[in-house]
Design a protein around this motif. Structure first.
Motif, mmCIF file in Angstrom:
data_model
loop_
_atom_site.group_PDB
_atom_site.id
_atom_site.type_symbol
_atom_site.label_atom_id
_atom_site.label_comp_id
_atom_site.label_asym_id
_atom_site.label_seq_id
_atom_site.Cartn_x
_atom_site.Cartn_y
_atom_site.Cartn_z
ATOM 1 N N VAL A 60 2.231 2.575 10.548
ATOM 2 C CA VAL A 60 1.692 3.470 9.535
ATOM 3 C C VAL A 60 1.932 4.919 9.906
ATOM 4 O O VAL A 60 2.309 5.747 9.070
ATOM 5 C CB VAL A 60 0.186 3.202 9.331
ATOM 6 C CG1 VAL A 60 -0.385 4.148 8.287
ATOM 7 C CG2 VAL A 60 -0.037 1.755 8.914
ATOM 8 N N SER B 21 3.848 11.352 8.379
ATOM 9 C CA SER B 21 3.204 10.130 7.888
ATOM 10 C C SER B 21 1.697 10.319 7.758
ATOM 11 O O SER B 21 1.083 9.831 6.802
ATOM 12 C CB SER B 21 3.497 8.962 8.834
ATOM 13 O OG SER B 21 4.879 8.808 9.036
ATOM 14 N N LYS C 278 1.021 12.405 4.634
ATOM 15 C CA LYS C 278 1.211 11.599 3.422
ATOM 16 C C LYS C 278 0.003 10.713 3.153
ATOM 17 O O LYS C 278 -0.512 10.650 2.019
ATOM 18 C CB LYS C 278 2.471 10.747 3.563
ATOM 19 C CG LYS C 278 2.663 9.728 2.432
ATOM 20 C CD LYS C 278 3.858 8.859 2.693
ATOM 21 C CE LYS C 278 3.961 7.747 1.671
ATOM 22 N NZ LYS C 278 2.860 6.771 1.742
ATOM 23 N N GLU C 279 -0.482 10.015 4.164
ATOM 24 C CA GLU C 279 -1.610 9.096 3.966
ATOM 25 C C GLU C 279 -2.871 9.852 3.570
ATOM 26 O O GLU C 279 -3.620 9.412 2.675
ATOM 27 C CB GLU C 279 -1.855 8.295 5.250
ATOM 28 C CG GLU C 279 -0.724 7.367 5.659
ATOM 29 C CD GLU C 279 -0.507 6.226 4.684
ATOM 30 O OE1 GLU C 279 -1.421 5.949 3.878
ATOM 31 O OE2 GLU C 279 0.580 5.615 4.720
ATOM 32 N N GLU D 273 -2.540 11.163 -0.060
ATOM 33 C CA GLU D 273 -2.667 10.077 -1.041
ATOM 34 C C GLU D 273 -4.122 9.637 -1.184
ATOM 35 O O GLU D 273 -4.564 9.290 -2.293
ATOM 36 C CB GLU D 273 -1.782 8.901 -0.630
ATOM 37 C CG GLU D 273 -0.298 9.165 -0.843
ATOM 38 C CD GLU D 273 0.552 7.952 -0.548
ATOM 39 O OE1 GLU D 273 0.026 6.974 0.055
ATOM 40 O OE2 GLU D 273 1.749 7.959 -0.897
ATOM 41 N N ASN D 274 -4.884 9.651 -0.097
ATOM 42 C CA ASN D 274 -6.319 9.352 -0.202
ATOM 43 C C ASN D 274 -7.019 10.390 -1.070
ATOM 44 O O ASN D 274 -7.911 10.061 -1.863
ATOM 45 C CB ASN D 274 -6.962 9.323 1.187
ATOM 46 C CG ASN D 274 -6.696 8.018 1.918
ATOM 47 O OD1 ASN D 274 -6.309 7.025 1.310
ATOM 48 N ND2 ASN D 274 -6.888 8.027 3.229
ATOM 49 N N THR E 63 -11.526 -1.162 2.352
ATOM 50 C CA THR E 63 -10.977 -0.386 1.240
ATOM 51 C C THR E 63 -11.861 -0.530 0.014
ATOM 52 O O THR E 63 -12.563 -1.537 -0.147
ATOM 53 C CB THR E 63 -9.544 -0.853 0.893
ATOM 54 O OG1 THR E 63 -9.049 -0.091 -0.206
ATOM 55 C CG2 THR E 63 -9.515 -2.324 0.531
ATOM 56 N N GLY F 118 -3.205 3.990 -2.446
ATOM 57 C CA GLY F 118 -3.542 3.206 -1.263
ATOM 58 C C GLY F 118 -4.270 1.934 -1.634
ATOM 59 O O GLY F 118 -4.852 1.828 -2.708
ATOM 60 N N ALA G 183 -4.805 3.153 6.881
ATOM 61 C CA ALA G 183 -4.402 4.514 7.222
ATOM 62 C C ALA G 183 -5.407 5.200 8.136
ATOM 63 O O ALA G 183 -5.065 5.639 9.248
ATOM 64 C CB ALA G 183 -4.194 5.336 5.948
ATOM 65 N N THR H 261 3.933 1.563 4.906
ATOM 66 C CA THR H 261 4.003 2.919 4.375
ATOM 67 C C THR H 261 3.908 2.950 2.854
ATOM 68 O O THR H 261 3.711 4.011 2.269
ATOM 69 C CB THR H 261 5.311 3.598 4.804
ATOM 70 O OG1 THR H 261 6.416 2.830 4.311
ATOM 71 C CG2 THR H 261 5.384 3.698 6.315
ATOM 72 N N LYS H 262 4.096 1.799 2.214
ATOM 73 C CA LYS H 262 3.992 1.647 0.749
ATOM 74 C C LYS H 262 5.019 2.495 0.008
ATOM 75 O O LYS H 262 4.795 2.884 -1.133
ATOM 76 C CB LYS H 262 2.576 1.979 0.257
ATOM 77 C CG LYS H 262 1.470 1.186 0.954
ATOM 78 C CD LYS H 262 0.103 1.573 0.457
ATOM 79 C CE LYS H 262 -0.287 2.979 0.840
ATOM 80 N NZ LYS H 262 -0.417 3.170 2.303
#
Length: 666
Positions: free
Chosen positions: A21, A27, A30-31, A34-35, A79, A95, A100, A303-304
């Motif tokens: 991840v 990286s 990015k995570e 996106e959250n 999640t 996500g 992450a 990483t989606k």
């Protein structure tokens, strides 16, 4: 000794997961961003120090994390975005894996401060290496702030693989830029360390966001695209054929707001620009693809970013045709100024500067002028001022016209009612041919006929070439002026100057003619005099067996001859001089590489290129005025008159404004 199976502790599992991840600081950014997007944020501020290892901070004004949920946020596979695997078919968030935050926390010093709108104060959680969590109440605005310090402090091997600070920060800024392009309605701010590197307004204007990320010069030139087919929607911006780069770095693909890497989308885009740009060059695009979540799988990599589509064979032509038709409708005619700035500067005149002057003066020496006159073949002369008739010049009639048209069209041209006129020859050293204007000596019937055509709006090209069965002529108002260097045709419509590459133009005409001929030809086979034995690998044999019906429909005749060996007894009748076995090998390679079944037209494309090139006029071939008119008329009726089959422009435009700028008249 038999190895003992045991279960890894959660800390070790998180550190191993972090290797997938959290590849590098980009990286992490990015995570976290996106959250923030999943939390409904409208403003996201990112602060970076150094290469991202000392400090990464992401603040948002989203919904925040409830006090009871904050301890769960750093637990692996916790999640709020899905409840079961079937929810992926209706996924609306970026996500969903719940990996992450625990992965980032396990390799850093992390601090999370969050406050929901219904809470008076926020809660802060501090962790070191994902352990020893400390909670405290803090005052903070609504939303969430995640601070990551000392990244990879407990995995020194990962630190050794990081690049220099400029490189790592460049990757971070590139990541933020792509996310901003996917969400033009969100305001992003990237600071490093006290300087604002990127800032978007969040007004929802994609072109404005492109200007902030890629530059306003590029944003102004991009072409909007918006095509819908059922549940599929392709929108965004694509570059004209004369705005290209040598790498794919400026290609941005988004699916339902998610930035993705997809060789499939890249191939579909490449097919859309096929024959419009040269090979090894790539367009600049910002493409948003909206499809139902059930039609693609994003759960391919942690990483989606990698996706797989369930209906690639139907989606690929939708994307490529949408791009191609949008480009053709935009009439992508490159300008002289664009090509001059994006490619290499072509210096025609020598530039000399005087020591007493701050400006360079453009001069041409006598020898250069003489050389230019020797390479410039004039084909028309201005009308005499004393002539009362304002009629177009007559084209000169040649004994052996070039074969721009099929035989029946050549006959029609030679029989067209154009009166012959004398041709005057200028001085030998200049090699100037002048076509005489219409005068009082012109037969009255000819003058009347041309006058009637002018009154009803029929262009000069229509008096010479009439192709009623072809498409509308987009160059109907263009007429040739001269031939330059025996290679380029100078033409105009009265407002702009066009420089047409005669070989590229004729190559485009021949390519479309040959392609149409192949498409209309009856699908049949020609039997080989001596069958060719072909041996395949296991994988190649499976491709042949799975596509045997398609191969038979194309015209291939195969007969099994042994273990993984087949006799090729027949090939499509359109193949001509193409080696029979190489065409079948090409079919197999296309299926293996692109996971799609190519058509016979696609397989024969390279051969059609070769035929079109061989049958076309070349540079240094002298043309008469009539031949130039024929060429322009046929080019205007082509489906794509703007580029040759190899993607080079057939013509370059120079506007009056550009010309006046060159002469410093503006």
């Amino acid at each position: 000794m038999t190895p003992v199976i045991h279960i890894l502790d959660s800390h070790s599992a998180n550190q191993i997961a972090a290797g997938e991840v959290v590849e590098r600081p980009a990286s992490v950014v990015k995570e976290l961003v996106e959250n923030a997007l999943d939390a409904g944020a409208k403003h996201i501020d990112i602060t970076i120090e150094g290469n991202g290892v000392p400090l990464i901070r992401v603040r948002d004004d989203g919904c925040g994390i409830a006090i009871a949920d904050l301890p769960l946020a750093v637990i692996r596979h916790a999640t709020s975005k899905i409840n079961k695997i079937d929810d992926l078919d209706h996924l609306q968030t970026l996500g969903f894996r719940g990996e992450a935050l625990p992965s980032i926390a396990s390799v850093s010093h992390m601090e999370i401060s969050s406050r929901p709108a219904d809470e008076v104060a926020g809660l802060c959680l501090k962790l070191i290496g994902g352990e020893n969590g400390e909670f405290s109440e803090v005052g903070c605005p609504v939303g969430t702030s995640v601070t990551v310090r000392n990244l990879f402090f407990n995995t020194p091997a990962r630190l050794k693989f990081l690049k220099s600070t400029p490189t790592e920060f460049g990757l971070i800024s590139d990541t933020i830029g792509r996310i901003a392009l996917a969400h033009p309605d969100i305001a992003f701010s990237l600071t490093h360390p006290q300087q604002v590197v990127l800032q978007t307004s969040g007004r929802g204007d994609l072109r404005e966001t492109i200007g902030a990320v890629l530059g306003h010069g590029i944003a102004r030139q991009l072409i909007p695209i918006n095509v819908q087919k059922g549940d599929w929607l392709l929108e965004g911006f694509i570059s004209p054929p004369d705005l290209v780069r040598s790498s794919k770095q400026t290609q941005n693909f988004m699916i339902n707001g998610r930035i993705v890497r997809s060789p499939f989308l890249g191939r579909s885009l490449e097919e859309g620009y096929h024959t419009l740009i040269p090979t090894k060059l790539h367009p600049i695009v910002v493409l948003h693809l909206h499809v139902p979540p059930s039609e693609y799988d994003v759960n391919v990599h942690p990483t989606k970013m990698d996706v797989r589509f369930r209906s690639e064979q139907a989606l690929a032509p939708f994307i490529s045709q949408s791009v191609y038709q949008t480009l053709i409708k935009s009439k992508p005619l490159p300008s002289y100024q664009t090509l001059r700035s994006s490619l290499e500067p072509a210096t025609t005149f020598s530039t000399k500067s005087s020591p007493s002057s701050s400006q360079s003066s453009v001069v041409a020496t006598n020898s250069e002028n003489a050389k230019a006159r020797g390479q410039f073949k004039e084909t028309v002369a201005p009308l005499a001022s004393s002539s009362p008739l304002k009629l177009p010049l007559r084209p000169e009639i040649v004994d052996q016209p070039k074969f721009f048209l099929p035989a029946q069209e050549q006959t029609r041209i030679l029989e067209s009612p154009v009166a012959e006129g004398p041709i005057q020859k200028a001085s030998p050293e200049l090699d100037v041919q002048v076509a005489q204007p219409l005068t009082h000596s012109t037969p009255p019937s000819e003058v009347s006929k041309i006058s009637e055509l002018e009154e009803v709006g029929v262009s000069r090209l229509d008096t010479i070439v009439r192709l009623d069965t072809m498409a509308d002529d987009v160059l109907a108002h263009i007429w040739p002026l001269a031939q330059l260097f025996s290679t380029y045709i100078l033409a105009t419509d009265g407002d702009v100057l066009l420089m047409i590459d005669q070989h590229a133009a004729h190559e485009r005409i021949n390519y479309e003619r040959l392609f149409a001929k192949f498409r209309q030809a009856e699908r049949s086979s020609q039997t080989l005099l001596i069958p060719l034995p072909m041996e395949f690998t296991l994988q190649e044999e499976q491709v042949v067996l799975e596509n045997l019906w398609n191969l038979t429909e194309m015209g291939f005749i195969l007969e099994q001859f042994g273990e993984r060996t087949y006799l090729l007894r027949g090939v499509p009748v359109q193949t001509g001089n193409v080696q029979a076995d190489s065409l079948l090998r090409q079919f197999i390679e296309e299926v293996l590489q692109k996971n799609s079944t190519p058509t016979i037209e696609k397989l024969l494309e390279e051969w059609i290129y070769l035929l079109a090139c061989k049958e076309s006029i070349k540079g240094q071939d002298s043309l008469s005025l009539l031949e130039m008119e024929q060429l322009i008329a046929l080019l205007g009726r082509s489906e794509n008159p703007y580029t040759c089959p190899h993607g080079r422009p057939t013509m370059v435009r120079m506007t009056r404004a550009e010309l006046e700028k060159r002469f410093y008249r503006t």
